[in-house]
Design a protein around this motif. Sequence first.
Motif, PDB file in Angstrom:
ATOM      1  N   GLY A 158       0.794  -1.213   0.000  1.00  0.00           N
ATOM      2  CA  GLY A 158       0.000   0.000   0.000  1.00  0.00           C
ATOM      3  C   GLY A 158       0.829   1.266   0.000  1.00  0.00           C
ATOM      4  O   GLY A 158       0.295   2.371  -0.019  1.00  0.00           O
ATOM      5  N   VAL A 159       2.157   1.117  -0.006  1.00  0.00           N
ATOM      6  CA  VAL A 159       3.070   2.262  -0.086  1.00  0.00           C
ATOM      7  C   VAL A 159       3.336   2.555  -1.558  1.00  0.00           C
ATOM      8  O   VAL A 159       3.918   1.727  -2.262  1.00  0.00           O
ATOM      9  N   VAL A 160       2.897   3.705  -2.043  1.00  0.00           N
ATOM     10  CA  VAL A 160       3.033   4.045  -3.462  1.00  0.00           C
ATOM     11  C   VAL A 160       4.183   5.024  -3.648  1.00  0.00           C
ATOM     12  O   VAL A 160       4.243   6.061  -2.988  1.00  0.00           O
ATOM     13  N   LEU A 161       5.083   4.696  -4.552  1.00  0.00           N
ATOM     14  CA  LEU A 161       6.248   5.539  -4.816  1.00  0.00           C
ATOM     15  C   LEU A 161       6.212   6.167  -6.203  1.00  0.00           C
ATOM     16  O   LEU A 161       6.525   7.332  -6.381  1.00  0.00           O
ATOM     17  N   VAL A 162       5.862   5.378  -7.201  1.00  0.00           N
ATOM     18  CA  VAL A 162       5.842   5.862  -8.583  1.00  0.00           C
ATOM     19  C   VAL A 162       4.457   6.444  -8.868  1.00  0.00           C
ATOM     20  O   VAL A 162       3.454   5.737  -8.817  1.00  0.00           O
ATOM     21  N   THR A 163       4.408   7.753  -9.150  1.00  0.00           N
ATOM     22  CA  THR A 163       3.137   8.438  -9.357  1.00  0.00           C
ATOM     23  C   THR A 163       3.182   9.249 -10.655  1.00  0.00           C
ATOM     24  O   THR A 163       4.148   9.157 -11.424  1.00  0.00           O
ATOM     25  N   SER A 164       2.154  10.056 -10.858  1.00  0.00           N
ATOM     26  CA  SER A 164       2.094  10.917 -12.044  1.00  0.00           C
ATOM     27  C   SER A 164       3.213  11.951 -12.042  1.00  0.00           C
ATOM     28  O   SER A 164       3.470  12.592 -13.070  1.00  0.00           O
ATOM     29  N   GLN A 165       3.866  12.121 -10.902  1.00  0.00           N
ATOM     30  CA  GLN A 165       5.015  13.025 -10.846  1.00  0.00           C
ATOM     31  C   GLN A 165       6.245  12.421 -11.515  1.00  0.00           C
ATOM     32  O   GLN A 165       7.260  13.092 -11.682  1.00  0.00           O
ATOM     33  N   ASN A 166       6.141  11.156 -11.885  1.00  0.00           N
ATOM     34  CA  ASN A 166       7.236  10.455 -12.575  1.00  0.00           C
ATOM     35  C   ASN A 166       6.759   9.951 -13.932  1.00  0.00           C
ATOM     36  O   ASN A 166       6.760   8.743 -14.185  1.00  0.00           O
ATOM     37  N   PRO A 167       6.346  10.849 -14.829  1.00  0.00           N
ATOM     38  CA  PRO A 167       5.746  10.413 -16.098  1.00  0.00           C
ATOM     39  C   PRO A 167       6.693   9.599 -16.977  1.00  0.00           C
ATOM     40  O   PRO A 167       6.264   8.663 -17.659  1.00  0.00           O
ATOM     41  N   LYS A 168       7.973   9.959 -16.972  1.00  0.00           N
ATOM     42  CA  LYS A 168       8.925   9.234 -17.821  1.00  0.00           C
ATOM     43  C   LYS A 168       9.169   7.825 -17.291  1.00  0.00           C
ATOM     44  O   LYS A 168       9.313   6.879 -18.066  1.00  0.00           O
ATOM     45  N   ILE A 169       9.217   7.708 -15.956  1.00  0.00           N
ATOM     46  CA  ILE A 169       9.383   6.387 -15.357  1.00  0.00           C
ATOM     47  C   ILE A 169       8.171   5.512 -15.684  1.00  0.00           C
ATOM     48  O   ILE A 169       8.310   4.334 -16.037  1.00  0.00           O
ATOM     49  N   CYS A 170       6.977   6.089 -15.588  1.00  0.00           N
ATOM     50  CA  CYS A 170       5.759   5.332 -15.899  1.00  0.00           C
ATOM     51  C   CYS A 170       5.769   4.852 -17.349  1.00  0.00           C
ATOM     52  O   CYS A 170       5.449   3.692 -17.634  1.00  0.00           O
ATOM     53  N   ALA A 171       6.151   5.737 -18.258  1.00  0.00           N
ATOM     54  CA  ALA A 171       6.191   5.381 -19.679  1.00  0.00           C
ATOM     55  C   ALA A 171       7.269   4.326 -19.933  1.00  0.00           C
ATOM     56  O   ALA A 171       7.056   3.369 -20.685  1.00  0.00           O
ATOM     57  N   TRP A 172       8.430   4.512 -19.298  1.00  0.00           N
ATOM     58  CA  TRP A 172       9.528   3.545 -19.447  1.00  0.00           C
ATOM     59  C   TRP A 172       9.129   2.186 -18.903  1.00  0.00           C
ATOM     60  O   TRP A 172       9.407   1.157 -19.509  1.00  0.00           O
ATOM     61  N   ARG A 173       8.448   2.172 -17.765  1.00  0.00           N
ATOM     62  CA  ARG A 173       8.042   0.902 -17.162  1.00  0.00           C
ATOM     63  C   ARG A 173       7.059   0.163 -18.058  1.00  0.00           C
ATOM     64  O   ARG A 173       7.160  -1.059 -18.243  1.00  0.00           O
ATOM     65  N   ASP A 174       6.118   0.902 -18.658  1.00  0.00           N
ATOM     66  CA  ASP A 174       5.169   0.270 -19.580  1.00  0.00           C
ATOM     67  C   ASP A 174       5.891  -0.283 -20.800  1.00  0.00           C
ATOM     68  O   ASP A 174       5.602  -1.391 -21.267  1.00  0.00           O
ATOM     69  N   GLU A 175       6.834   0.503 -21.319  1.00  0.00           N
ATOM     70  CA  GLU A 175       7.612   0.059 -22.478  1.00  0.00           C
ATOM     71  C   GLU A 175       8.413  -1.183 -22.129  1.00  0.00           C
ATOM     72  O   GLU A 175       8.489  -2.135 -22.904  1.00  0.00           O
ATOM     73  N   TYR A 176       9.007  -1.179 -20.973  1.00  0.00           N
ATOM     74  CA  TYR A 176       9.850  -2.282 -20.482  1.00  0.00           C
ATOM     75  C   TYR A 176       9.035  -3.575 -20.414  1.00  0.00           C
ATOM     76  O   TYR A 176       9.424  -4.606 -20.955  1.00  0.00           O
ATOM     77  N   ILE A 177       7.894  -3.505 -19.728  1.00  0.00           N
ATOM     78  CA  ILE A 177       7.097  -4.708 -19.492  1.00  0.00           C
ATOM     79  C   ILE A 177       6.466  -5.241 -20.778  1.00  0.00           C
ATOM     80  O   ILE A 177       6.306  -6.453 -20.948  1.00  0.00           O
ATOM     81  N   ASN A 178       6.149  -4.340 -21.714  1.00  0.00           N
ATOM     82  CA  ASN A 178       5.456  -4.758 -22.932  1.00  0.00           C
ATOM     83  C   ASN A 178       6.368  -4.928 -24.141  1.00  0.00           C
ATOM     84  O   ASN A 178       5.896  -5.266 -25.226  1.00  0.00           O
ATOM     85  N   TYR A 179       7.665  -4.683 -23.954  1.00  0.00           N
ATOM     86  CA  TYR A 179       8.620  -4.840 -25.048  1.00  0.00           C
ATOM     87  C   TYR A 179       8.733  -6.330 -25.376  1.00  0.00           C
ATOM     88  O   TYR A 179       9.163  -7.139 -24.552  1.00  0.00           O
ATOM     89  N   SER A 180       8.322  -6.704 -26.583  1.00  0.00           N
ATOM     90  CA  SER A 180       8.128  -8.120 -26.902  1.00  0.00           C
ATOM     91  C   SER A 180       9.363  -8.999 -26.675  1.00  0.00           C
ATOM     92  O   SER A 180       9.224 -10.120 -26.184  1.00  0.00           O
TER      93      SER A 180
END
Length: 224
Positions: free
Chosen positions: A169-191
């Motif tokens: 329940g401890v949240v660290l990555v938020t909308s204040q980290n837009p590049k991290i969020c985008a990178w994480r999505d790219e990372y996980i979905n990179y085929s």
Amino acid sequence: MAQVKLLGFWYSPFSHRVEWALKIKGVKYEYIEEDRNNKSSLFLQSNPIHKKIPVLIHNGKPIIESMLILEYIYETFDGPSILPKEPYDRALARFWAKFLDDKVMAVVNTFFRKGEEQEKGKEEVFEMLKVLDNELKDKKFFVGDKFGFAEIVANMVALWVGVYEEASGVVLVTSQNPKICAWRDEYINYSPVKKYLPPRRDELLTFFQPRARAQATTSASAPK
């Protein structure tokens, strides 16, 4: 024929670092799951000083510490490289890998410690995220467009942090980290990467939830 064994824990990002590198290289290996509470004699003989996973055993010779193992795999085995060809890019990949590795305990302390240790961990993690967010900008990965050494080491931020957040329940990555969020999505979905990701994310969550609840209970019952 070379004999390669990997001793690890299925839920450990450090074990998975090594597995990813071996798979990218196309190295055939035997994975041996260790019991945290009853480590095997092979494990204790292979890493008698630190007694930590992972341990890579190559032709009977043990190599310890995940960062050193990754370098060993890079230097020893044929196949696709986990480090860039250009010297500058290799140095850059190693820099970011070390930066991320140095912050691992701060991440762990944030989720699985309480009080001053947790607050200190939060501050360090928030600073790390700011640095990473600024570095990534419009980059697909840390060094160019290829998944490699730095991303392997970054698996804690890319996958495990999300699991820890959900478990605790401890949240660290938020909308204040837009590049991290985008990178994480790219990372996980990179085929090319998806096949190397742990196939048991739900099991990771199930594994870490009791530990997070235990920490919360301890904190709630502690003297004020």
